[in-house]
Write a protein that holds these residues in place. Structure first.
Motif, PDB file in Angstrom:
ATOM      1  N   ASP A 114     -23.949 -11.544 -48.137  1.00 25.64           N
ATOM      2  CA  ASP A 114     -23.166 -11.728 -46.911  1.00 25.64           C
ATOM      3  C   ASP A 114     -22.970 -13.212 -46.614  1.00 25.64           C
ATOM      4  OD1 ASP A 114     -23.164  -8.948 -46.526  1.00 25.64           O
ATOM      5  OD2 ASP A 114     -25.066  -9.018 -45.453  1.00 25.64           O
ATOM      6  N   LEU A 115     -24.032 -13.990 -46.799  1.00 25.60           N
ATOM      7  CA  LEU A 115     -23.956 -15.434 -46.602  1.00 25.60           C
ATOM      8  C   LEU A 115     -24.487 -16.121 -47.847  1.00 25.60           C
ATOM      9  CD1 LEU A 115     -23.472 -17.952 -44.829  1.00 25.60           C
ATOM     10  CD2 LEU A 115     -25.822 -17.697 -43.979  1.00 25.60           C
ATOM     11  N   LEU A 116     -23.652 -16.950 -48.448  1.00 27.90           N
ATOM     12  CA  LEU A 116     -24.023 -17.705 -49.650  1.00 27.90           C
ATOM     13  C   LEU A 116     -23.819 -19.186 -49.356  1.00 27.90           C
ATOM     14  CD1 LEU A 116     -24.700 -18.056 -52.669  1.00 27.90           C
ATOM     15  CD2 LEU A 116     -22.307 -17.506 -53.189  1.00 27.90           C
ATOM     16  N   VAL A 117     -24.886 -19.965 -49.497  1.00 28.85           N
ATOM     17  CA  VAL A 117     -24.824 -21.398 -49.214  1.00 28.85           C
ATOM     18  C   VAL A 117     -25.151 -22.165 -50.494  1.00 28.85           C
ATOM     19  CG1 VAL A 117     -25.729 -23.294 -47.826  1.00 28.85           C
ATOM     20  CG2 VAL A 117     -25.536 -21.006 -46.816  1.00 28.85           C
ATOM     21  N   VAL A 118     -24.275 -23.067 -50.878  1.00 28.89           N
ATOM     22  CA  VAL A 118     -24.487 -23.955 -52.024  1.00 28.89           C
ATOM     23  C   VAL A 118     -24.642 -25.371 -51.488  1.00 28.89           C
ATOM     24  CG1 VAL A 118     -23.447 -24.959 -54.085  1.00 28.89           C
ATOM     25  CG2 VAL A 118     -23.241 -22.503 -53.659  1.00 28.89           C
ATOM     26  N   LEU A 119     -25.727 -26.022 -51.858  1.00 34.00           N
ATOM     27  CA  LEU A 119     -26.002 -27.352 -51.332  1.00 34.00           C
ATOM     28  C   LEU A 119     -26.598 -28.233 -52.419  1.00 34.00           C
ATOM     29  CD1 LEU A 119     -29.412 -27.311 -49.513  1.00 34.00           C
ATOM     30  CD2 LEU A 119     -28.426 -25.189 -50.372  1.00 34.00           C
ATOM     31  N   GLY A 120     -26.532 -29.531 -52.199  1.00 29.59           N
ATOM     32  CA  GLY A 120     -27.152 -30.445 -53.151  1.00 29.59           C
ATOM     33  C   GLY A 120     -26.165 -31.435 -53.732  1.00 29.59           C
ATOM     34  N   ASP A 121     -26.493 -31.914 -54.924  1.00 28.11           N
ATOM     35  CA  ASP A 121     -25.685 -32.926 -55.593  1.00 28.11           C
ATOM     36  C   ASP A 121     -24.586 -32.246 -56.402  1.00 28.11           C
ATOM     37  OD1 ASP A 121     -24.628 -35.122 -56.822  1.00 28.11           O
ATOM     38  OD2 ASP A 121     -26.462 -35.745 -57.838  1.00 28.11           O
ATOM     39  N   THR A 122     -23.455 -32.027 -55.746  1.00 26.96           N
ATOM     40  CA  THR A 122     -22.310 -31.418 -56.440  1.00 26.96           C
ATOM     41  C   THR A 122     -21.627 -32.421 -57.359  1.00 26.96           C
ATOM     42  OG1 THR A 122     -20.665 -32.016 -54.752  1.00 26.96           O
ATOM     43  CG2 THR A 122     -21.911 -29.960 -54.410  1.00 26.96           C
ATOM     44  N   ASN A 123     -21.929 -33.703 -57.173  1.00 26.29           N
ATOM     45  CA  ASN A 123     -21.339 -34.792 -57.956  1.00 26.29           C
ATOM     46  C   ASN A 123     -19.819 -34.866 -57.820  1.00 26.29           C
ATOM     47  OD1 ASN A 123     -22.823 -36.833 -59.386  1.00 26.29           O
ATOM     48  ND2 ASN A 123     -23.918 -35.169 -60.422  1.00 26.29           N
ATOM     49  N   SER A 124     -19.289 -34.340 -56.718  1.00 24.26           N
ATOM     50  CA  SER A 124     -17.856 -34.469 -56.462  1.00 24.26           C
ATOM     51  C   SER A 124     -17.454 -35.946 -56.456  1.00 24.26           C
ATOM     52  CB  SER A 124     -17.508 -33.830 -55.116  1.00 24.26           C
ATOM     53  OG  SER A 124     -16.130 -33.961 -54.828  1.00 24.26           O
ATOM     54  N   ARG A 125     -16.344 -36.251 -57.095  1.00 23.52           N
ATOM     55  CA  ARG A 125     -15.885 -37.643 -57.208  1.00 23.52           C
ATOM     56  C   ARG A 125     -14.491 -37.798 -56.584  1.00 23.52           C
ATOM     57  NH1 ARG A 125     -19.708 -40.459 -60.404  1.00 23.52           N
ATOM     58  NH2 ARG A 125     -21.508 -39.046 -60.347  1.00 23.52           N
ATOM     59  N   LEU A 126     -14.075 -39.042 -56.438  1.00 24.19           N
ATOM     60  CA  LEU A 126     -12.719 -39.331 -55.998  1.00 24.19           C
ATOM     61  C   LEU A 126     -11.791 -39.287 -57.207  1.00 24.19           C
ATOM     62  CD1 LEU A 126     -13.281 -42.312 -53.513  1.00 24.19           C
ATOM     63  CD2 LEU A 126     -13.189 -39.853 -53.019  1.00 24.19           C
ATOM     64  N   VAL A 127     -10.692 -38.571 -57.052  1.00 17.03           N
ATOM     65  CA  VAL A 127      -9.714 -38.466 -58.137  1.00 17.03           C
ATOM     66  C   VAL A 127      -8.602 -39.465 -57.849  1.00 17.03           C
ATOM     67  CG1 VAL A 127      -8.180 -36.938 -59.409  1.00 17.03           C
ATOM     68  CG2 VAL A 127     -10.291 -36.026 -58.411  1.00 17.03           C
ATOM     69  N   LEU A 128      -8.682 -40.623 -58.459  1.00 13.82           N
ATOM     70  CA  LEU A 128      -7.700 -41.684 -58.249  1.00 13.82           C
ATOM     71  C   LEU A 128      -7.805 -42.702 -59.369  1.00 13.82           C
ATOM     72  CD1 LEU A 128      -8.955 -44.000 -55.330  1.00 13.82           C
ATOM     73  CD2 LEU A 128     -10.409 -42.751 -56.901  1.00 13.82           C
ATOM     74  N   GLU A 129      -6.748 -43.478 -59.509  1.00 10.08           N
ATOM     75  CA  GLU A 129      -6.733 -44.530 -60.515  1.00 10.08           C
ATOM     76  C   GLU A 129      -6.811 -45.875 -59.814  1.00 10.08           C
ATOM     77  OE1 GLU A 129      -3.454 -44.242 -63.150  1.00 10.08           O
ATOM     78  OE2 GLU A 129      -3.917 -42.185 -63.793  1.00 10.08           O
ATOM     79  N   LEU A 130      -7.761 -46.699 -60.259  1.00 12.27           N
ATOM     80  CA  LEU A 130      -7.940 -48.027 -59.690  1.00 12.27           C
ATOM     81  C   LEU A 130      -7.588 -49.089 -60.721  1.00 12.27           C
ATOM     82  CD1 LEU A 130     -11.387 -47.510 -57.895  1.00 12.27           C
ATOM     83  CD2 LEU A 130      -9.136 -47.678 -56.815  1.00 12.27           C
ATOM     84  N   PRO A 131      -7.107 -50.227 -60.282  1.00 13.10           N
ATOM     85  CA  PRO A 131      -6.846 -51.320 -61.229  1.00 13.10           C
ATOM     86  C   PRO A 131      -8.110 -51.680 -61.993  1.00 13.10           C
ATOM     87  CG  PRO A 131      -5.883 -51.810 -59.077  1.00 13.10           C
ATOM     88  CD  PRO A 131      -6.731 -50.585 -58.900  1.00 13.10           C
ATOM     89  N   GLU A 132      -7.939 -52.117 -63.217  1.00 18.44           N
ATOM     90  CA  GLU A 132      -9.090 -52.463 -64.050  1.00 18.44           C
ATOM     91  C   GLU A 132      -9.978 -53.490 -63.361  1.00 18.44           C
ATOM     92  OE1 GLU A 132     -10.039 -54.071 -68.597  1.00 18.44           O
ATOM     93  OE2 GLU A 132      -7.977 -53.641 -67.960  1.00 18.44           O
ATOM     94  N   GLY A 133     -11.260 -53.198 -63.361  1.00 16.40           N
ATOM     95  CA  GLY A 133     -12.226 -54.113 -62.761  1.00 16.40           C
ATOM     96  C   GLY A 133     -12.503 -53.838 -61.300  1.00 16.40           C
ATOM     97  N   GLU A 134     -11.723 -52.966 -60.660  1.00 12.02           N
ATOM     98  CA  GLU A 134     -11.935 -52.655 -59.255  1.00 12.02           C
ATOM     99  C   GLU A 134     -12.646 -51.301 -59.121  1.00 12.02           C
ATOM    100  OE1 GLU A 134      -8.626 -52.987 -56.655  1.00 12.02           O
ATOM    101  OE2 GLU A 134      -7.930 -54.892 -57.507  1.00 12.02           O
ATOM    102  N   THR A 135     -13.544 -51.207 -58.137  1.00  7.48           N
ATOM    103  CA  THR A 135     -14.280 -49.955 -57.919  1.00  7.48           C
ATOM    104  C   THR A 135     -14.083 -49.388 -56.522  1.00  7.48           C
ATOM    105  OG1 THR A 135     -16.264 -51.187 -57.231  1.00  7.48           O
ATOM    106  CG2 THR A 135     -16.085 -50.581 -59.572  1.00  7.48           C
TER     107      THR A 135
END
Length: 240
Positions: A99-120
């Motif tokens: 009935d209730l399912l909880v997922v927690l912790g380090d999902t390691n979700s990241r930002l999906v984007l392109e950055l110029p070389e050398g920039e973070t």
């Protein structure tokens, strides 16, 4: 468990599912516990999913594997998962059938984007970075959204990567790796318990009270998160 709830808890089971190194390594995977609280079944899954930018599909696959094989007596390759360490693995329960399912912790979700070389660091304020968050934007088969998971609004800063004792590291693109997701799908049994109450239109409810991150300045490069849920329970027995 609070004393006034303890007599309502039953059918407790737990398991772990290794997903690292083709299921052989415990560096990635999940630890699960499930139980009944009154007539409502609950399952909590603490995960550590694959890290790295561009690994979204791997993270989806690992989460699906954890939820599919937790509490089961057969592994993904068809081999037997023997009971051990108190894990029954009797194939009685399934992660996605609560009935209730909880997922927690380090999902390691990241930002999906392109950055110029050398920039973070992305441009703009952190709330603008969230528009590129993997979990928020994820769609398609085996995504958390497709499995019915929800998340409270993220209003806290990125949870990764921090310099212990300091601020965000300039060596890594920041991300909201640490999350709490939940899925509430009342079963026939919990609905039946509700219908026996005085209010026939009542439904088991789940409301988010608080969702935030907290400083852990000297021991980790992550910031932990916590979510408080208020769950409306059908017909609980009262302790004497």
């Amino acid at each position: 468990v609070s004393a006034h709830l303890s007599q309502n808890i039953g059918e407790i089971d737990c398991d772990r599912v290794k997903t690292g190194i083709e299921g052989l390594g415990g560096n990635k995977g999940g630890v699960c516990v499930r139980f009944l609280c009154g007539a409502m079944s609950m399952c909590f899954v603490n995960v550590h999913l694959p890290s790295g930018t561009g690994k979204e599909e791997d993270r989806k696959e690992h989460l699906h594997e954890i939820l599919s094989y937790a509490f089961q007596g057969i592994s993904r390759n068809g081999s037997s998962r023997q009971p051990k360490n108190g894990f029954h693995r009797a194939s009685v329960y399934r992660g996605l059938e609560h009935d209730l399912l909880v997922v927690l912790g380090d999902t390691n979700s990241r930002l999906v984007l392109e950055l110029p070389e050398g920039e973070t660091l992305p441009k703009g304020p952190p709330e603008a970075w969230l528009l590129c968050d993997e979990l928020i934007n994820s769609r398609g088969p085996r995504s958390a959204r497709s499995m019915g998971f929800r998340e409270a609004e993220v209003t806290f800063p990125p949870t990764y990567k921090y310099i212990p004792g300091g601020g965000l590291s300039s060596q890594r693109t920041p991300a909201w790796c640490d999350r709490v997701l939940f899925r509430h799908e009342p079963s026939a049994s919990s609905r039946a318990a509700v219908s026996d109450n005085e209010d026939e239109n009542a439904e088991p409810t789940v409301m988010v009270v608080d969702y935030d991150s907290y400083p852990l300045k000297f021991t980790s490069d992550h910031r932990p998160v916590a979510c408080t849920l208020r769950v409306g329970m059908p017909q609980l027995s009262q302790a004497d």
